[in-house]
Design a protein around this motif. Structure first.
Motif, PDB file in Angstrom:
ATOM      1  N   LEU A  10      38.788  49.686  35.264  1.00  0.00           N
ATOM      2  CA  LEU A  10      38.808  48.525  34.381  1.00  0.00           C
ATOM      3  C   LEU A  10      39.005  48.940  32.925  1.00  0.00           C
ATOM      4  N   VAL A  11      38.356  50.011  32.528  1.00  0.00           N
ATOM      5  CA  VAL A  11      38.511  50.505  31.152  1.00  0.00           C
ATOM      6  C   VAL A  11      39.953  50.947  30.921  1.00  0.00           C
ATOM      7  N   ALA A  12      40.542  51.638  31.890  1.00  0.00           N
ATOM      8  CA  ALA A  12      41.935  52.077  31.764  1.00  0.00           C
ATOM      9  C   ALA A  12      42.871  50.874  31.627  1.00  0.00           C
ATOM     10  N   ALA A  13      42.648  49.846  32.438  1.00  0.00           N
ATOM     11  CA  ALA A  13      43.476  48.641  32.345  1.00  0.00           C
ATOM     12  C   ALA A  13      43.292  47.963  30.998  1.00  0.00           C
ATOM     13  N   ASP A  14      42.054  47.899  30.526  1.00  0.00           N
ATOM     14  CA  ASP A  14      41.761  47.265  29.245  1.00  0.00           C
ATOM     15  C   ASP A  14      42.422  48.007  28.085  1.00  0.00           C
ATOM     16  N   ARG A  15      42.603  49.302  28.241  1.00  0.00           N
ATOM     17  CA  ARG A  15      43.283  50.113  27.212  1.00  0.00           C
ATOM     18  C   ARG A  15      44.806  50.036  27.331  1.00  0.00           C
ATOM     19  N   GLY A  16      45.262  49.360  28.364  1.00  0.00           N
ATOM     20  CA  GLY A  16      46.697  49.214  28.570  1.00  0.00           C
ATOM     21  C   GLY A  16      47.364  50.446  29.138  1.00  0.00           C
ATOM     22  N   GLU A  17      46.605  51.287  29.841  1.00  0.00           N
ATOM     23  CA  GLU A  17      47.172  52.514  30.394  1.00  0.00           C
ATOM     24  C   GLU A  17      48.201  52.185  31.470  1.00  0.00           C
ATOM     25  N   ARG A  18      49.406  52.669  31.259  1.00  0.00           N
ATOM     26  CA  ARG A  18      50.542  52.321  32.119  1.00  0.00           C
ATOM     27  C   ARG A  18      50.327  52.689  33.579  1.00  0.00           C
ATOM     28  N   ARG A  19      49.745  53.854  33.818  1.00  0.00           N
ATOM     29  CA  ARG A  19      49.552  54.293  35.208  1.00  0.00           C
ATOM     30  C   ARG A  19      48.664  53.309  35.972  1.00  0.00           C
ATOM     31  N   MET A  20      47.597  52.845  35.313  1.00  0.00           N
ATOM     32  CA  MET A  20      46.693  51.897  35.962  1.00  0.00           C
ATOM     33  C   MET A  20      47.407  50.578  36.239  1.00  0.00           C
ATOM     34  N   TRP A  21      48.158  50.098  35.261  1.00  0.00           N
ATOM     35  CA  TRP A  21      48.860  48.832  35.448  1.00  0.00           C
ATOM     36  C   TRP A  21      49.950  48.947  36.513  1.00  0.00           C
ATOM     37  N   ALA A  22      50.620  50.091  36.597  1.00  0.00           N
ATOM     38  CA  ALA A  22      51.640  50.292  37.634  1.00  0.00           C
ATOM     39  C   ALA A  22      50.987  50.273  39.016  1.00  0.00           C
ATOM     40  N   ARG A  23      49.837  50.925  39.134  1.00  0.00           N
ATOM     41  CA  ARG A  23      49.108  50.934  40.409  1.00  0.00           C
ATOM     42  C   ARG A  23      48.706  49.512  40.794  1.00  0.00           C
ATOM     43  N   HIS A  24      48.160  48.771  39.834  1.00  0.00           N
ATOM     44  CA  HIS A  24      47.699  47.405  40.097  1.00  0.00           C
ATOM     45  C   HIS A  24      48.867  46.510  40.521  1.00  0.00           C
ATOM     46  N   ARG A  25      49.972  46.603  39.796  1.00  0.00           N
ATOM     47  CA  ARG A  25      51.144  45.790  40.154  1.00  0.00           C
ATOM     48  C   ARG A  25      51.642  46.134  41.564  1.00  0.00           C
ATOM     49  N   ALA A  26      51.664  47.424  41.882  1.00  0.00           N
ATOM     50  CA  ALA A  26      52.126  47.840  43.213  1.00  0.00           C
ATOM     51  C   ALA A  26      51.235  47.257  44.311  1.00  0.00           C
ATOM     52  N   LEU A  27      49.926  47.236  44.072  1.00  0.00           N
ATOM     53  CA  LEU A  27      49.019  46.631  45.061  1.00  0.00           C
ATOM     54  C   LEU A  27      49.319  45.152  45.243  1.00  0.00           C
ATOM     55  N   LEU A  28      49.488  44.450  44.131  1.00  0.00           N
ATOM     56  CA  LEU A  28      49.728  43.011  44.207  1.00  0.00           C
ATOM     57  C   LEU A  28      51.061  42.697  44.885  1.00  0.00           C
ATOM     58  N   VAL A  29      52.077  43.520  44.635  1.00  0.00           N
ATOM     59  CA  VAL A  29      53.378  43.327  45.290  1.00  0.00           C
ATOM     60  C   VAL A  29      53.222  43.447  46.800  1.00  0.00           C
ATOM     61  N   ARG A  30      52.350  44.361  47.243  1.00  0.00           N
ATOM     62  CA  ARG A  30      52.097  44.529  48.680  1.00  0.00           C
ATOM     63  C   ARG A  30      51.068  43.519  49.202  1.00  0.00           C
ATOM     64  N   ARG A  31      50.677  42.590  48.357  1.00  0.00           N
ATOM     65  CA  ARG A  31      49.686  41.562  48.688  1.00  0.00           C
ATOM     66  C   ARG A  31      48.324  42.154  49.050  1.00  0.00           C
ATOM     67  N   GLU A  32      48.014  43.287  48.429  1.00  0.00           N
ATOM     68  CA  GLU A  32      46.707  43.911  48.576  1.00  0.00           C
ATOM     69  C   GLU A  32      45.874  43.522  47.361  1.00  0.00           C
ATOM     70  N   VAL A  33      44.706  42.957  47.620  1.00  0.00           N
ATOM     71  CA  VAL A  33      43.842  42.489  46.536  1.00  0.00           C
ATOM     72  C   VAL A  33      42.723  43.510  46.338  1.00  0.00           C
ATOM     73  N   PRO A  34      42.709  44.176  45.186  1.00  0.00           N
ATOM     74  CA  PRO A  34      41.643  45.148  44.924  1.00  0.00           C
ATOM     75  C   PRO A  34      40.288  44.449  44.809  1.00  0.00           C
ATOM     76  N   THR A  35      39.246  45.144  45.224  1.00  0.00           N
ATOM     77  CA  THR A  35      37.887  44.636  45.109  1.00  0.00           C
ATOM     78  C   THR A  35      37.225  45.260  43.884  1.00  0.00           C
ATOM     79  N   VAL A  36      36.502  44.432  43.144  1.00  0.00           N
ATOM     80  CA  VAL A  36      35.716  44.904  42.001  1.00  0.00           C
ATOM     81  C   VAL A  36      34.294  44.395  42.193  1.00  0.00           C
ATOM     82  N   PRO A  37      33.325  45.286  42.401  1.00  0.00           N
ATOM     83  CA  PRO A  37      31.936  44.830  42.506  1.00  0.00           C
ATOM     84  C   PRO A  37      31.497  44.155  41.194  1.00  0.00           C
TER      85      PRO A  37
END
Length: 126
Positions: A10-37
């Motif tokens: 979450l901190v990486a995403a909040d900082r706008g780190e490209r690698r984190m955002w690329a990973r997140h987008r790839a999950l969403l494209v595959r219709r995989e929803v990440p879990t966050v406690p």
């Protein structure tokens, strides 16, 4: 296997780190929803308007609640692992239960919690 985000993700995403955002987008494209406690959200969220990126990330995630049954399971896991870090214990408990990959920065801590119950957990940096 799904994906669980730890506070480091979450901190990486909040900082706008490209690698984190690329990973997140790839999950969403595959219709995989990440879990966050929910405790991870609490640890990362500061309620500032400047957290627009974090808010955007969370829209694409499933925030897992910490109900009584899960709280007891997390507490028991924390006790077995001799840790007071309930957030890490929440991440580990959920990821072990769901057989998820964890994206986070507390690699050693999460692996130690899993090892305390003779389990392995896969953790990757955001």
């Amino acid at each position: 296997m799904g994906v669980t985000y730890d506070t480091g993700a979450l901190v990486a995403a909040d900082r706008g780190e490209r690698r984190m955002w690329a990973r997140h987008r790839a999950l969403l494209v595959r219709r995989e929803v990440p879990t966050v406690p929910a405790p991870v959200v609490a640890q990362a969220w500061r309620g500032e308007g400047a957290q627009a990126l974090l808010a955007r990330l969370l829209v694409g995630c499933s925030v897992e609640t910490l109900d009584d049954e899960r709280a007891r399971s997390v507490g028991a896991l924390a006790a077995r692992a001799a840790t007071t870090d309930i957030v890490d214990a929440c991440v580990a408990e959920g990821a072990l239960r769901r057989h998820d990959l964890v994206v986070g920065s507390d690699i050693g801590d999460l692996k130690a919690i899993a090892a305390a119950v003779n389990r392995r957990i896969e953790v990757e940096r955001p």
